[in-house]
Design a protein around this motif. Structure first.
Motif, PDB file in Angstrom:
ATOM      1  N   ASP A 286       8.864  14.286   9.429  1.00 14.42           N
ATOM      2  CA  ASP A 286       9.590  14.052  10.683  1.00 14.42           C
ATOM      3  C   ASP A 286       9.229  15.133  11.698  1.00 14.42           C
TER       4      ASP A 286
ATOM      5  N   SER B 106      10.629  20.802  16.401  1.00 20.99           N
ATOM      6  CA  SER B 106      11.321  20.992  17.676  1.00 20.99           C
ATOM      7  C   SER B 106      12.201  22.232  17.611  1.00 20.99           C
TER       8      SER B 106
ATOM      9  N   ASP C 236      10.678  16.087  14.224  1.00 13.71           N
ATOM     10  CA  ASP C 236      11.823  16.878  14.688  1.00 13.71           C
ATOM     11  C   ASP C 236      11.869  18.241  14.007  1.00 13.71           C
TER      12      ASP C 236
ATOM     13  N   THR D 184       4.068   8.627   9.273  1.00 15.50           N
ATOM     14  CA  THR D 184       4.000  10.057   9.563  1.00 15.50           C
ATOM     15  C   THR D 184       4.141  10.918   8.313  1.00 15.50           C
TER      16      THR D 184
ATOM     17  N   ASP E  66       4.451  11.952  21.235  1.00 17.72           N
ATOM     18  CA  ASP E  66       4.502  10.715  20.460  1.00 17.72           C
ATOM     19  C   ASP E  66       4.240   9.509  21.352  1.00 17.72           C
ATOM     20  N   GLN E  67       4.818   9.510  22.548  1.00 16.72           N
ATOM     21  CA  GLN E  67       4.591   8.405  23.485  1.00 16.72           C
ATOM     22  C   GLN E  67       3.122   8.350  23.910  1.00 16.72           C
TER      23      GLN E  67
ATOM     24  N   GLU F 169       6.086  16.693  19.296  1.00 17.97           N
ATOM     25  CA  GLU F 169       7.311  16.392  20.031  1.00 17.97           C
ATOM     26  C   GLU F 169       7.268  14.960  20.531  1.00 17.97           C
ATOM     27  N   HIS F 170       8.413  14.478  21.020  1.00 17.45           N
ATOM     28  CA  HIS F 170       8.529  13.057  21.327  1.00 17.45           C
ATOM     29  C   HIS F 170       7.731  12.640  22.560  1.00 17.45           C
ATOM     30  N   SER F 171       7.540  13.521  23.528  1.00 16.33           N
ATOM     31  CA  SER F 171       6.708  13.163  24.674  1.00 16.33           C
ATOM     32  C   SER F 171       5.259  12.954  24.208  1.00 16.33           C
TER      33      SER F 171
ATOM     34  N   GLY G 146       5.779  10.261  15.837  1.00 19.26           N
ATOM     35  CA  GLY G 146       7.192   9.914  15.913  1.00 19.26           C
ATOM     36  C   GLY G 146       7.399   8.410  15.871  1.00 19.26           C
ATOM     37  N   ASP G 147       8.539   7.975  16.420  1.00 19.94           N
ATOM     38  CA  ASP G 147       8.908   6.561  16.339  1.00 19.94           C
ATOM     39  C   ASP G 147       7.922   5.648  17.059  1.00 19.94           C
TER      40      ASP G 147
END
Length: 382
Positions: A51, A56, A53, A48, A13-14, A9-11, A38-39
């Protein structure tokens, strides 16, 4: 040095991107990050596998509908990691996917050290997972100060608290550095935080509206602010339009933190936002309603609380209200006591100060996490 990552998930990814930067600062050789990200991780050089996503998915029914595709992605990720022969695998959060990858990698390539960053919440449910993790996880990087002792008590792998990612958020750092007034402002400001997912919002927002209406009668001129994210803005504005008393809807991270800095109390959906409020020093009352399937499985929850500030404090500091107890008349009366200068407000404010102190760390969480990854690699090489 080749480091494989698995995030879902994106959190995460950070976190992965920050960890890659920290590894490059600390390692005495070049770092090649690979795997699933992620990005943010792509900006650090991760091409990656697919994706993220695609992972998710919320709800048992949605997972079952996508199961064949998910199993394909799981097998694809395992094959990629094993074939790449990395110096370490870092699995970040997303237990359902990342730990399945980790278990299979350990079986197929037992020489690869595995680090779990943001481990499963064994303190809340499925405590047996801690001991099971010893078979495939070498080190755990914890984001809550109570986790290392919990993992040790449950027979899990060695865990180290490095600090929560929120502690590195500049707007929150500024709020934490400021002294909040000991009494509520005049007129007081209430935050409404009904959740970050559509299902959460749908299950709570009408009760939040009724609570605000009752509270407005008890505290004239009460100011209410509802921060939200762009993807939920239209839905929130549509639902708020029918409220008898309408809060100010603000969108975006900058306006959210500005609202936190001004708030005297909050009514929030239970979740990570409770920790944000605690670190910002905002007294709160929490609510939650599970989706119908999760409600039937509620007996699996073993934790004594669902509120993160309560776990950190070690006692029921923040009031929680679930399902039938999400009652606007009750919530309004509790919030009235938190919005005005009362013993309840002073007690919770003092407790939130303790939470902040226990969460506080010296240095950068990502730097500490990078040190643990490098230690795990060195231990395997010895």
């Amino acid at each position: 040095m080749k480091i494989a990552f698995v995030v879902g998930e994106h959190s995460s990814d950070q976190l992965g991107a920050a960890l890659i930067r920290a590894l490059r600062r600390r390692a005495d050789t070049a770092i090649e990050p690979i795997g699933l990200g992620g990005d943010a991780m792509a900006a650090e050089g991760v091409d990656t596998i697919f994706d993220i996503d695609e992972l998710s998915i919320i709800g048992v029914g949605a997972v079952l509908a996508r199961l064949p595709k998910l199993m394909h992605r799981l097998n694809q990720t395992v094959r990629f990691v094993v074939d790449s022969k990395p110096d370490a695998l870092v699995a970040i959060d997303s237990y359902a996917f990342s730990h399945r990858v980790a278990r299979r990698v350990r079986r197929l390539a037992p020489g690869i050290p595995i680090v779990n960053y943001v481990p499963p919440a064994v303190w809340a449910y499925h405590g047996e997972r801690a001991a099971a993790m010893r078979r495939y996880v070498d080190r755990v990087v914890s984001v809550f100060p109570f986790e290392p002792a919990t993992y040790a008590a449950l027979g899990g792998p060695e865990a180290t608290y490095v600090g929560h990612p929120l502690l590195g958020d500049p707007p929150l750092q500024r709020i934490m550095a400021e002294d909040r007034p000991t009494a509520a402002g005049q007129p007081p400001t209430l935050l409404l935080l009904p959740g970050s997912r559509r299902g959460e919002v749908n299950r709570l927002i009408d009760d939040f509206g009724r609570t605000l209406a009752i509270l407005n009668e008890r505290i004239p001129n009460l100011r209410a602010v509802l921060p939200t994210v762009p993807r939920l803005e239209s839905m929130i504005r549509e639902r708020v339009a029918s409220f008898p008393v309408k809060p100010e809807v603000v969108v975006g991270n900058e306006r959210k933190w500005a609202a936190f800095a001004q708030a005297d109390a909050a009514l929030a959906a239970s979740g990570t936002v409770a920790l944000e409020l605690a670190l910002a020093g905002v007294p709160m009352a929490l609510c939650y309603r599970l989706d119908p399937i999760s409600y039937r499985l509620r007996h699996l929850i073993s934790g004594w609380t669902a509120a993160l500030p309560n776990y950190v404090a070690g006692h029921p500091l923040v009031p929680e209200h679930f399902h039938e107890m999400v009652r606007p008349e009750l919530l309004a009366r509790k919030l009235e006591r938190l919005l005005t200068d009362t013993p309840e407000r002073r007690a919770q404010t003092e407790g939130l100060g303790i939470v902040r102190e226990r969460m506080r760390i010296e240095g950068d969480p990502a730097d500490a996490a990078a040190g643990i990854v490098l230690e795990a690699i060195a231990e395997r090489r010895r």
